[in-house]
Write an enzyme that holds these catalytic residues in place. Sequence first.
Site, PDB file in Angstrom:
ATOM      1  NE  ARG A 103      -1.949   1.949   3.396  1.00 33.19           N
ATOM      2  CZ  ARG A 103      -1.600   1.804   4.731  1.00 33.19           C
ATOM      3  NH1 ARG A 103      -2.374   0.832   5.272  1.00 33.19           N
ATOM      4  NH2 ARG A 103      -0.830   2.541   5.423  1.00 33.19           N
TER       5      ARG A 103
ATOM      6  CG  HIS B 204      -6.009   2.565   6.322  1.00 34.50           C
ATOM      7  ND1 HIS B 204      -6.274   1.435   5.986  1.00 34.50           N
ATOM      8  CD2 HIS B 204      -7.308   3.039   6.950  1.00 34.50           C
ATOM      9  CE1 HIS B 204      -7.206   0.799   6.105  1.00 34.50           C
ATOM     10  NE2 HIS B 204      -7.953   1.951   6.637  1.00 34.50           N
TER      11      HIS B 204
ATOM     12  CE1 TYR C  79       1.107   2.364   8.675  1.00 33.85           C
ATOM     13  CE2 TYR C  79       0.078   4.080   9.696  1.00 33.85           C
ATOM     14  CZ  TYR C  79       0.233   3.598   8.464  1.00 33.85           C
ATOM     15  OH  TYR C  79      -0.586   3.461   7.555  1.00 33.85           O
TER      16      TYR C  79
HETATM   17  C1  LIG Z   1     -14.812  -6.094  11.411  1.00 36.68           C
HETATM   18  C2  LIG Z   1     -14.058  -4.994  11.543  1.00 36.68           C
HETATM   19  N1  LIG Z   1     -13.151  -4.564  12.374  1.00 36.68           N
HETATM   20  C3  LIG Z   1     -12.354  -3.526  12.266  1.00 36.68           C
HETATM   21  C4  LIG Z   1     -12.514  -2.465  11.233  1.00 36.68           C
HETATM   22  C5  LIG Z   1     -11.661  -1.382  11.199  1.00 36.68           C
HETATM   23  N2  LIG Z   1     -10.916  -1.527   9.942  1.00 36.68           N
HETATM   24  C6  LIG Z   1     -10.959  -0.767   9.134  1.00 36.68           C
HETATM   25  S1  LIG Z   1      -9.902  -0.863   7.584  1.00 36.68           S
HETATM   26  C7  LIG Z   1      -8.968  -2.016   8.648  1.00 36.68           C
HETATM   27  C8  LIG Z   1      -7.488  -2.521   8.219  1.00 36.68           C
HETATM   28  C9  LIG Z   1      -7.894  -3.787   7.446  1.00 36.68           C
HETATM   29  O1  LIG Z   1      -6.657  -4.180   6.811  1.00 36.68           O
HETATM   30  P1  LIG Z   1      -6.547  -4.943   5.740  1.00 36.68           P
HETATM   31  O2  LIG Z   1      -7.487  -6.095   5.769  1.00 36.68           O
HETATM   32  O3  LIG Z   1      -5.132  -5.517   5.416  1.00 36.68           O
HETATM   33  O4  LIG Z   1      -7.037  -4.170   4.327  1.00 36.68           O
HETATM   34  P2  LIG Z   1      -6.361  -2.875   3.955  1.00 36.68           P
HETATM   35  O5  LIG Z   1      -7.222  -1.707   4.590  1.00 36.68           O
HETATM   36  O6  LIG Z   1      -4.861  -2.894   3.988  1.00 36.68           O
HETATM   37  O7  LIG Z   1      -6.757  -2.975   2.295  1.00 36.68           O
HETATM   38  C10 LIG Z   1      -9.643  -2.046  10.063  1.00 36.68           C
HETATM   39  C11 LIG Z   1      -8.924  -2.854  11.157  1.00 36.68           C
HETATM   40  C12 LIG Z   1     -13.690  -3.092  10.104  1.00 36.68           C
HETATM   41  N3  LIG Z   1     -13.555  -2.013   9.176  1.00 36.68           N
HETATM   42  N4  LIG Z   1     -14.239  -4.125  10.517  1.00 36.68           N
END
Ligand SMILES: Cc1ncc(C[n+]2csc(CCOP(=O)(O)OP(=O)(O)O)c2C)c(N)n1
Length: 357
Positions: free
Chosen positions: A253, A257, A266
């Site tokens: 990425r 975010h 981080y």
């Molecule tokens: C069930 C749930 N828990 C927590 C969140 C908060 N949250 C949003 S994005 C994220 C990170 C997700 O990371 P990843 O699966 O690696 O996807 P990326 O954003 O890197 O594409 C989190 C913890 C959420 N959206 N849904």
Amino acid sequence: MSTSLAVDGVVQLVDEHGHAADPAVLPPTAELLAGYRAMVLARRLNEQAGALVRQGRLAVYPSSHGQEACQVAAVSVLREDDWLFPTYRDTAAVAARGVDPVEALVLLRGDWHCGYDPTAHRVAPQATPLATQLLHAVGVGHAARLRGEDTVVMALCGDGATSEGDFHEACNFAAVFAAPVVFLVQNNKYAISVPLARQSVAPSLAAKGAGYGMPAVLVDGNDLAALSVTLSDAVRRARDGDGPTLVEADTYRVAAHTNADDPARYRTEDEVARWLPRDPLARLRTYLIAEGVLDDAREAEFAAAADEMAAHVRHGVSAEDVVDPAELFAHVYARPTAQLAEQEALLRAELTEEAAR
Ligand SMILES: Cc1ncc(C[n+]2csc(CCOP(=O)(O)OP(=O)(O)O)c2C)c(N)n1
Ligand SMILES: [Mg+2]
């Protein structure tokens, strides 16, 4: 399976210098050229949406900058009657599937939950609750099989989402019932600020496939050719009734975010700098130029198409929609509860009073 193409366990067909070790195993050049064009549009969509956030036109945008090869390949291997189950980060994939990006961005403007018709292009709503869409994807795939259809479902998620119970349940159910699903995990190394090392100590995320008895492939997620071959194989297996495949795409990425995130807290600039030369567009561009199929005229054509798309997104997202606040209550329940009906009446009365002032 394309695992036979893996070097050191990772499938890579075009390296970061744009060099193909074995051109014979690559998809046809015309297909790669079309994929490059789609990546140019995907990157431009990321840039345009980011600009709209800075202008206050969008509330938030999770960029897939650096992950465009995944976005494009996930869609290019599907038939029109297949299904795509995207996350909040996959707007470029949704657009590549044919959904109007303006409609897709309605969610991020806060105007409506899913601005497009999921049945029109067979694209499920972009899921924000992590991994929930995987269960829905497996359900759709399983249902298609029960009906005797050969529909395939492409289910997208991130590295962080693999820690969710829903991921486990979806993979296990799909494997046991041979559901026609391809799980594409875009391992971009972070779940917001949580690095992969704090997410899993498995040798790789693809390694998890063994636990479900599911074929799994680790692929260079910045290599469109490798992704296309790997995902095409997985789609073929699913269509033939041979069940699901887990594909882990090794990517990064590049952007934050979302605009609400400060990645400097981080990760180091050095780390980002190490990934930039592995850019998915740059390496394919080098390859296609060397093959003689990409020249200045083509590049200008692609840039013009990207300009046109960006202008359309700018105008569409900047238009001031008239939103009826009472829509808040629509589509919540088939038959509204007494409390909702009371709240709606209250709101309507307040709006009428306001209008009369
Ligand atoms: C069930 C749930 N828990 C927590 C969140 C908060 N949250 C949003 S994005 C994220 C990170 C997700 O990371 P990843 O699966 O690696 O996807 P990326 O954003 O890197 O594409 C989190 C913890 C959420 N959206 N849904
Ligand atoms: Mg991630």
